[in-house]
Scaffold this active site. Sequence first.
Site, PDB file in Angstrom:
ATOM      1  N   ASP A 225      -0.339  10.640   7.510  1.00  0.00           N
ATOM      2  CA  ASP A 225      -0.309  10.383   6.072  1.00  0.00           C
ATOM      3  C   ASP A 225       1.141  10.484   5.592  1.00  0.00           C
ATOM      4  O   ASP A 225       2.029  10.943   6.337  1.00  0.00           O
ATOM      5  CB  ASP A 225      -1.192  11.426   5.357  1.00  0.00           C
ATOM      6  CG  ASP A 225      -1.507  11.051   3.921  1.00  0.00           C
ATOM      7  OD1 ASP A 225      -1.397   9.865   3.572  1.00  0.00           O
ATOM      8  OD2 ASP A 225      -1.884  11.957   3.152  1.00  0.00           O
TER       9      ASP A 225
ATOM     10  N   GLU B 110       5.074   6.416   4.494  1.00  0.00           N
ATOM     11  CA  GLU B 110       5.711   5.190   3.998  1.00  0.00           C
ATOM     12  C   GLU B 110       7.229   5.138   4.280  1.00  0.00           C
ATOM     13  O   GLU B 110       7.717   4.013   4.471  1.00  0.00           O
ATOM     14  CB  GLU B 110       5.453   5.039   2.502  1.00  0.00           C
ATOM     15  CG  GLU B 110       4.019   4.728   2.133  1.00  0.00           C
ATOM     16  CD  GLU B 110       3.083   5.921   2.309  1.00  0.00           C
ATOM     17  OE1 GLU B 110       1.902   5.715   2.613  1.00  0.00           O
ATOM     18  OE2 GLU B 110       3.546   7.068   2.158  1.00  0.00           O
TER      19      GLU B 110
ATOM     20  N   ASP C 210      -5.298   6.091  -1.559  1.00  0.00           N
ATOM     21  CA  ASP C 210      -5.844   6.927  -2.630  1.00  0.00           C
ATOM     22  C   ASP C 210      -6.589   6.095  -3.676  1.00  0.00           C
ATOM     23  O   ASP C 210      -6.133   5.907  -4.812  1.00  0.00           O
ATOM     24  CB  ASP C 210      -4.718   7.713  -3.292  1.00  0.00           C
ATOM     25  CG  ASP C 210      -4.113   8.748  -2.364  1.00  0.00           C
ATOM     26  OD1 ASP C 210      -4.789   9.120  -1.377  1.00  0.00           O
ATOM     27  OD2 ASP C 210      -2.971   9.182  -2.601  1.00  0.00           O
TER      28      ASP C 210
END
Length: 789
Positions: free
Chosen positions: A406, A409, A483
């Site tokens: 997670d 990015e 999300d």
Amino acid sequence: MEDTSFAIHPEKEKKERTDVWHDIGNMQTFTQVDAVYKFVCDNGYVNIRFYRSDIVRIVMHPFYEPTMETSFALVKEPENVRVKAGGKQEEVELRSDTLSVQIKRHPFRIAVYDRNGRLLVSEGRRGMTYTARGQIMCVKDMRATDHFYGFGEKTSYLDKRGEKMTMWNSDVFAPHNPETDPLYQSIPYFMTIREGYAHGIFFDNTFKTVFDMKSANDTYSFWAEGGELDYYVLAGPTPKDVLEQYTTLTGRMELPPKWAIGYHQSRYSYQNEAEVRDLVEHFQRKNIPLDAIHLDIHHMDGYRVFTFDRTRFPHPQRLLQDLEEAGIHAVPIVDPGVKKDPEYPVYQEGIRQNCFCRYVEGAMYFGDVWPGSSAFPDFTSRSVRSWWGEKQKFYTDIGVEGIWNDMNEPAVFNETKTMDPEVIHDNDGNPKTHRELHNVYGLFMAEATFHGLKKHLRGKRPFVLTRAGYAGVQRYAAVWTGDNRSFWEHLQMMMPMCMNLGMSGVAFSGSDVGGFAHDATGELLARWTQAGAFTPYFRNHSNLGTVRQEPWAFGEEIEEIVRKYIQLRYKWLPYLYTLFREAYMTGAPVMRPLVMEYPNDTHTWNLSDQFLLGPYVMIAPITTPSTFHRVVYLPEGTWYDYWTDEKIKGGRHIMVEADLATLPMFIKEGAILPEAEAKSSTKTPDDAMTFHIYPTEGETEYAFYEDDGATIRYQEGHYLEQRIRCRFAENVVTITVEDTVNAFTPPWKKVVFTLHHTTPDMLITWNGKRVVDAFFDADKKRAVFEVVR
């Protein structure tokens, strides 16, 4: 400072100027060097090379000859393709057996045709252009009949005509809506379907890129902030052909372990060992299947990766052993940020081995994430990926076989939401800025995690889930859509998002069932679970502070519905697993838009609220509250209602009734579908295998696949492949089963055949023998018989 020389600073004038796009101009020279065709133009250089007869690469740089380097997305080496070069005074033609690339000289313009003379892409008034700042762009002609698919993880509807989309991996917690862009994944590839034929373009540029299918009615464009204009034209002509071509370039997924395609339960966070054990007890007592529990950031010691909080989880190895005995896997979250802490061994190692990202002057980059000030591994370096891969041993030593990546990015808690673009990545001795390599950071992390797990699992298959990625991410990880929220609109958006991920080579995708943020309702959870049970990745996940949304959270009625569809997932696992094998072999997605199978049908071009599993199974979820009916489109052919076996003529829209406990599902005539019994987890072996046959006039066949579901021995040929054929003519059904590969013995010995929509007088033969003991169910119009494998 207006009373100093700063008042006449040239940068003030620069800010007032707009970028001027310069055309590449006319062709000056044309030469061939080995298999590369090189063109020098007034304002740039272009190289063309065929990677395969049906794949051509085109590279332009405005200032120097293209390097012909490729990004980390590429796994395909160019083949030795026979190409004929020729042309007229005003035109050069490069022709393979499949493609014709025609280049006009004045000005330099490219058009690509297939072997039948069908135009794929062309350039008109504008073609390849650039700015003085190094931005590059390509403008292509757009037909009125062009429809666009792919682009990875994008919101809104299935067809992306009329959209302008940015590729820049971004952490987006704010509510996602049809105009939210960009998101976590950057896959700069798309497929065009025009009048039933398909072709593709893969723009292999890791800078921030933009695809503009919106600003003009007769052209579209793709551009990047820097680098080379480097793209591949994929010939098609079918959507499946384009995906085969694209995944030939960027790779395909390995088969996941079977447990990874079972049901996953998660929450941010299950905060201690007692809560996890209580969760397992609830699933077992309520007879709800479960294969994985995810451990979010609260399992760590102060959010330090590769640690456990020994207060919350005092005996992690014992906990994981107990979970394993129950057939349940733990999937811990691992973020890239490494806490700046001189007493923390992972940080110490990273410093000593020079593993973290730095500025060009040598100073380390630090950014705030969950642990506070953190360093970030430079995954562009092979040695760093190897180091990170070795860190997975912390988890594999205690029984972990899957990792959840997670915040990769990479997400940073600052105004830009990410790392400073001036950070330098080593890139194995070819340093580049984060501005150029930002979009591949998550891909590199997934690669490091995947190979590290694979090494330390010693023959077992790893499972990696990633939030961020670039083209080729399918080689290493499954993807979830980040999300989302407990909104009905997000249930609606899940389908086109996952379908376009599938059309972008990412066959293993899904959304957070029930929605991550906001508060779910029982009705929403029931409807989302129905849809999620047939998405490739099936996980219920919810946010800290929201209402609980475990299967039993909303009372007995909702619990029973959720149980029903989780159990149905396990019954359908043999069919899903065979589709995963097809994805591994060809790149074809598990979850498909109807346009992929019916590209000539105008009703499918932007059909966003239904999907197919393979070519024969239609899923049409209810996606609005207090709704117990919907319109379903059935393409040409004959279809059966899954629940009632009602026979329905296709090529039309129908109105379907569906109470809260019913998911509209339809099976196309000619289908052969394997089905197992419901079970507590994939660890429980199957006792029998049932094949549901929906006979059609003539012959239909199905390739059934099975292996051990856990190891990589399938890559060595250790699997079972059966070719099941059914011929139906003059009230006679002839079934033959042939093992085309028989190097694996499944646990089940009993095989059940269920023939749908049959009559008592139907003659049935199996492998040349007449079946005399078939049971005919008059109410359901089904004939059932058993054989021993």
